[in-house]
Scaffold this motif. Sequence first.
Motif, PDB file in Angstrom:
ATOM      1  N   ARG A 316       0.826  -1.207   0.000  1.00  0.00           N
ATOM      2  CA  ARG A 316       0.000   0.000   0.000  1.00  0.00           C
ATOM      3  C   ARG A 316       0.862   1.259   0.000  1.00  0.00           C
ATOM      4  O   ARG A 316       0.552   2.235  -0.683  1.00  0.00           O
ATOM      5  CB  ARG A 316      -0.930  -0.017   1.227  1.00  0.00           C
ATOM      6  CG  ARG A 316      -1.953   1.107   1.206  1.00  0.00           C
ATOM      7  CD  ARG A 316      -3.130   0.833   2.107  1.00  0.00           C
ATOM      8  NE  ARG A 316      -2.780   0.888   3.512  1.00  0.00           N
ATOM      9  CZ  ARG A 316      -3.689   0.824   4.494  1.00  0.00           C
ATOM     10  NH1 ARG A 316      -4.971   0.659   4.188  1.00  0.00           N
ATOM     11  NH2 ARG A 316      -3.333   0.880   5.745  1.00  0.00           N
ATOM     12  N   LYS A 320       1.000   4.084  -2.917  1.00  0.00           N
ATOM     13  CA  LYS A 320       0.779   5.486  -2.544  1.00  0.00           C
ATOM     14  C   LYS A 320       1.923   6.365  -3.048  1.00  0.00           C
ATOM     15  O   LYS A 320       1.702   7.447  -3.603  1.00  0.00           O
ATOM     16  CB  LYS A 320       0.660   5.588  -1.021  1.00  0.00           C
ATOM     17  CG  LYS A 320       0.523   7.009  -0.505  1.00  0.00           C
ATOM     18  CD  LYS A 320       0.500   7.016   1.016  1.00  0.00           C
ATOM     19  CE  LYS A 320       0.494   8.435   1.570  1.00  0.00           C
ATOM     20  NZ  LYS A 320       0.527   8.443   3.056  1.00  0.00           N
ATOM     21  N   LYS A 324       1.836   9.294  -5.810  1.00  0.00           N
ATOM     22  CA  LYS A 324       2.261  10.613  -5.359  1.00  0.00           C
ATOM     23  C   LYS A 324       3.306  11.193  -6.306  1.00  0.00           C
ATOM     24  O   LYS A 324       3.235  12.359  -6.691  1.00  0.00           O
ATOM     25  CB  LYS A 324       2.820  10.511  -3.940  1.00  0.00           C
ATOM     26  CG  LYS A 324       3.299  11.823  -3.358  1.00  0.00           C
ATOM     27  CD  LYS A 324       3.848  11.595  -1.954  1.00  0.00           C
ATOM     28  CE  LYS A 324       4.458  12.855  -1.384  1.00  0.00           C
ATOM     29  NZ  LYS A 324       5.042  12.624  -0.039  1.00  0.00           N
TER      30      LYS A 324
END
Length: 540
Positions: A316, A320, A324
Amino acid sequence: MRAEDDDAGGGEFVGARLDAGLRAARFASPPSADEFAAAVEPRNAPAVFRGVVKDWTASSRWDPRRGGLDYLREKVGPDVDVEAMMSSTGHVLVPFSKFMNSCKSYLRCPNASSDSPKAQEILKEPASSEEGCSSSLESCDQVYLAQVSILNTENKERCSLEVLKEDIQEPTFLRGKPFSSINIWMNRAHLRSSTHYDPHHNLLCVVAGCKKVTLWPPSSSPYLYPMPVYGEASNHSSVSIEEPDYSRYTRARYMKEYSERVILNCGDALFIPEGWYHQVDSDDLTIAINFWWKSRIMNEMLEHMDAYFLRRILSRLVDKEMNKMVQENSVSCSKGTTVCQPTDEESGGPEQLKQKQVNSDSSDKKDSPLQTLEPSTLQALYELISLVHNSAEMVSQNEITEPTSQDAYCKQSNGSKKIAADDSSLLEKDPIAKIILPLKPLELQSMLLAMARTFPRTLEALVLNMLGPIGAEILTRKFDEMDQQATKEQQSEFYKTFYSVFDDQYAAMDALLNGKEMFSFQVFQSVLRQYIGVHADRPK
């Protein structure tokens, strides 16, 4: 249960980038145990409770400026030794009564103390040497009691100050919590803690003096540079609060923007959830009590599931970070891309490219692939062709193999210590990715089709030799977005045309897949550095 207005005055502040849902809640009156369990603790965000411990005996009797030192000395007695902390020598065993005497001396002459070498030498003597102990304590500012147990369920023998439990009460909203320990914290002179987190939920209660607590959520780890997870101080930040080295810890310059500072006076309490970084400034002669207990999630986490949760959490975090990098860089790229001026006369500028295609296909000028491109898309095409041609020319002139973006990243992955601290540099080092990132999916599709029909060898060289890991990730993401906006027939026609320029279509597919995998590993390395404080080389 009534929440106070968020007052940022009096030295309190909230960082501009701290998510609103992570800011400390303020309560003028304590919640019930059910309200705390249902609405406060599950948020895993701090909460300030004003005056919640003001009715404790400790809050009225322990104040050093109101006779509290004599009261504490008499209550504990003369024969109890406690572990004191000294900034230069670490743990020192001293009689509690002598520490109280040293605090009284400090109260009389707060400017007379000095951290002298002589005092430090005396502190090294056994605690039975009352004269040496008293002399050293009165001569050193940075001596304090840290985490001295009043209650300890794991080691009852460490509860040297259990008698003080009579002067404190279990807060009503913590009723039923399985406390692992209750501790006293006390300092003579002003004291500043390091930035760290604890593996338990924490309620910090001030019974005398004042504490200023700066808080960061666990998600701010990248800005705090946590120590390696395998080290002795794994729960501490590497960044010095007093003198941060921004040349070494580049992200740390943003740490304040993700923080919140709260001020606790006598009677106030602060809930600090597990994993939240905090740094505490204590005024002189400040006393606090804290309660530690395991969170529900840690109590219910089964050991045989640890490996699974580790993989899920890392996955995860990687996803992310990937999103980003691409999304944040997309915004910066959309503001304008630097044009790479060509040295190859054959490539020409955008209008020359368009005219060249018209002249080479005079039988049907209206159907020229370049004629259908928007000016911004044609500009991007011009920049890509310039990069490929300039690279080919450099190789030809020097008669050496020019390192490609892919090669550069492979070398980088083999030496993780050389990777820049600021991971946004991944995009900066891949000019191809910077050009294609701002393009809308269908704009990119039109450009690639134009390249396939007009400059097939350039497209082949771009994909096989110049596209770096982040470029491969961005390109394939754009492909996915194209597919969502096109029919099956349009998808089939695009991929048929795109892959037709390659002598070996599978080599092109492998180049894209290998690039994506390399990018994933680079992001994985970044996650390990930012959140766990370790480096990892790519498996061979």
